[in-house]
Design an enzyme around this catalytic site. Structure first.
Site, short mmCIF file in Angstrom:
data_model
loop_
_atom_site.label_atom_id
_atom_site.label_comp_id
_atom_site.label_asym_id
_atom_site.label_seq_id
_atom_site.Cartn_x
_atom_site.Cartn_y
_atom_site.Cartn_z
CE LYS A 29 -11.87 0.83 8.48
NZ LYS A 29 -11.96 2.30 8.37
CG HIS A 79 2.79 -1.37 5.21
ND1 HIS A 79 1.95 -2.07 6.04
CD2 HIS A 79 2.63 -1.89 3.97
CE1 HIS A 79 1.30 -2.97 5.32
NE2 HIS A 79 1.68 -2.88 4.06
#
Lengths: 278, 181
Positions: free
Chosen positions: B103, B38
């Site tokens: 999650k 990222h």
């Protein structure tokens, strides 16, 4: 002085790394089965079914239970009358590297600033306690980053006592919420010093989930923390439910008259650890 | 709670059907990316360079799989904790990313971006990496190979099991802890 060959130690460590990452310990599996029977939230029960199926599949296929095979943490109890020819640390690290390479386990260790992966999961985190006698016991734990990130150490004031400890532990789990892959297991270190409390908190995670602390007072504290955490209702994966925590394991040590160190080491449900004795 | 079978790339119409708590079986091509990837994706955007995949309608899976053993396209491949990607996610959502899979909780900026640009956040079961691996039929690294487990992979999934955690209307599935006052 008894002598153990480095190759023997390395081979055993490599076997443990591979085995622990593909076979859930029996006590953890039993706890998941009990939890499936006891959980009243349907979303929660579905998570337990998936985790049990995952454990079966990992054992059968030898794919790791979790892609995060962790930093490799070792707790060593080494007799003062035994030595590892060639060096204990070297033997453990070589075994770990071989186990992670040959077992197709993920290498998750990186430089803290450049974030460059070390490529072979080195270094291992090794804690050694010297013990009387000539036995050598090596416990291995695959400690994943997600649950480790939710762990905390604090230095309470002695006046805060048990109430302060309980508040801190319950609030920590509440704030962690779904992040550490609940249901979690908590290793709680009370006392010692700033670095000793988390060391014993993590070591407490090596205990069997269904054991009872030999000191009834500490066993009662564990039960009280477990009930307090499960009252949060976070549930499996944070989807809501009765079972947020599978077990609480407390380790205590005397501390300075000015201090009350407290460490909460959060462990996910995939509690992968094994031990070997020589 | 409804169950939906969806195929990538996802459209605004797909996203508008989804509500927190719905079950989704996702098929098609998705992209893996976690912390280090990222950072690099956003560095590419800052430099005015193209991303290694078209973000429009795309789904990013926050996963760093274990190495693939012989005969398997990928190793164990469950979700990692998502909040670490919160610093980067709104940028990608604004470019048309329709969903992320992970999650754990998202921050307010990510939820706002999902409302504004019609995107969702899916949860997969953490610690079920072997089980989830079985729903991945192909995988190849398309960028940042030097990152090892953190490289960007193009993965083909079939009926990948997901829950809608955050929908595009402000709905959230995660339980609020019953903290004593």
């Amino acid at each position: 002085m008894r002598e153990i060959g480095a190759a023997e130690v390395s081979a055993a460590v490599a076997r443990m790394c591979r085995s622990a990452n593909t076979k859930l310990p029996d006590d953890v599996r039993r706890k998941l089965e009990e939890s499936l029977a006891r959980e009243t939230s349907e979303a929660g029960r579905e998570i337990f079914r998936q985790l049990l199926e995952n454990a079966d599949l990992a054992f059968k296929t030898k794919l790791p239970l979790c892609q995060d095979c962790g930093l490799a943490v070792f707790y060593v109890e080494m007799g003062e009358d035994v030595r590892v020819a060639g060096g204990l640390n070297k033997a453990i690290i070589e075994g770990m590297v071989a186990g992670y390479r040959d077992g197709f386990l993920r290498k998750s260790s990186c430089d803290p600033m450049t974030r460059r992966n070390t490529g072979d999961n080195t270094p291992a985190i090794i804690h050694v306690d010297l013990t009387p006698g000539d036995k050598l016991k090596i416990s291995y734990m695959a400690k994943g980053g997600g649950s480790e990130n939710m762990s905390r150490v604090t230095m309470l004031a002695p006046s805060q006592g048990w109430k302060g400890i309980k508040e801190f532990v319950v609030r920590r789990v509440a704030e962690a919420g779904p992040n550490p892959c609940p249901p979690v297991i908590l290793g709680v270190g009370i006392g010692g010093t700033f670095e000793y409390a988390p060391r014993i908190a993590k070591k407490a995670l090596l205990r069997k989930l269904d054991d009872t602390h030999p000191d009834p007072k500490i066993a009662a504290m564990e039960a009280e923390l477990l009930a307090g955490v499960n009252a949060l209702g976070i549930g499996p994966m944070g989807l809501g439910g009765d079972i947020t925590c599978l077990a609480v394991k407390i380790a205590m040590a005397p501390c300075h008259i000015a201090s009350l160190p407290l460490a909460v080491n959060v462990q996910c449900h995939s509690a992968r650890h094994e031990e070997v004795e020589f | 709670m409804a169950t939906h079978s969806l195929t990538t790339p996802l459209t605004d119409a797909d996203i508008e059907k989804l509500r927190a708590g719905d079950v989704v079986r996702l098929s098609g091509v998705i992209y893996s990316g976690r912390d280090a990837a990222h950072k690099k994706l956003v560095e590419l955007l800052d430099a005015g360079k193209p991303l290694p995949f078209d973000p429009r309608g795309a789904v990013i899976y926050y996963v760093g799989p274990s190495p693939a053993p012989a005969g398997r396209p990928i190793g164990s491949a469950g979700p990692t904790t998502s909040y670490r990607m919160d610093a980067y996610a709104p940028r990608l959502i604004a470019l048309g990313l329709k969903a992320s899979i992970g999650k754990g909780k998202r921050n307010d900026e990510v939820k706002k971006a999902m409302r504004e640009h019609k995107a969702v956040y899916f949860g997969a079961t953490g610690g079920a990496g072997a089980l989830l691996s079985m729903r991945i039929t192909a995988s190849r690294v398309i960028a940042f190979e030097e990152l090892g487990p953190e490289a960007v992979r193009e993965m083909t999934v079939r009926d990948f099991p997901l829950l809608v955690i955050n929908d595009a209307f402000g709905g959230e599935l995660y339980a609020t802890p019953n903290l004593p006052d």
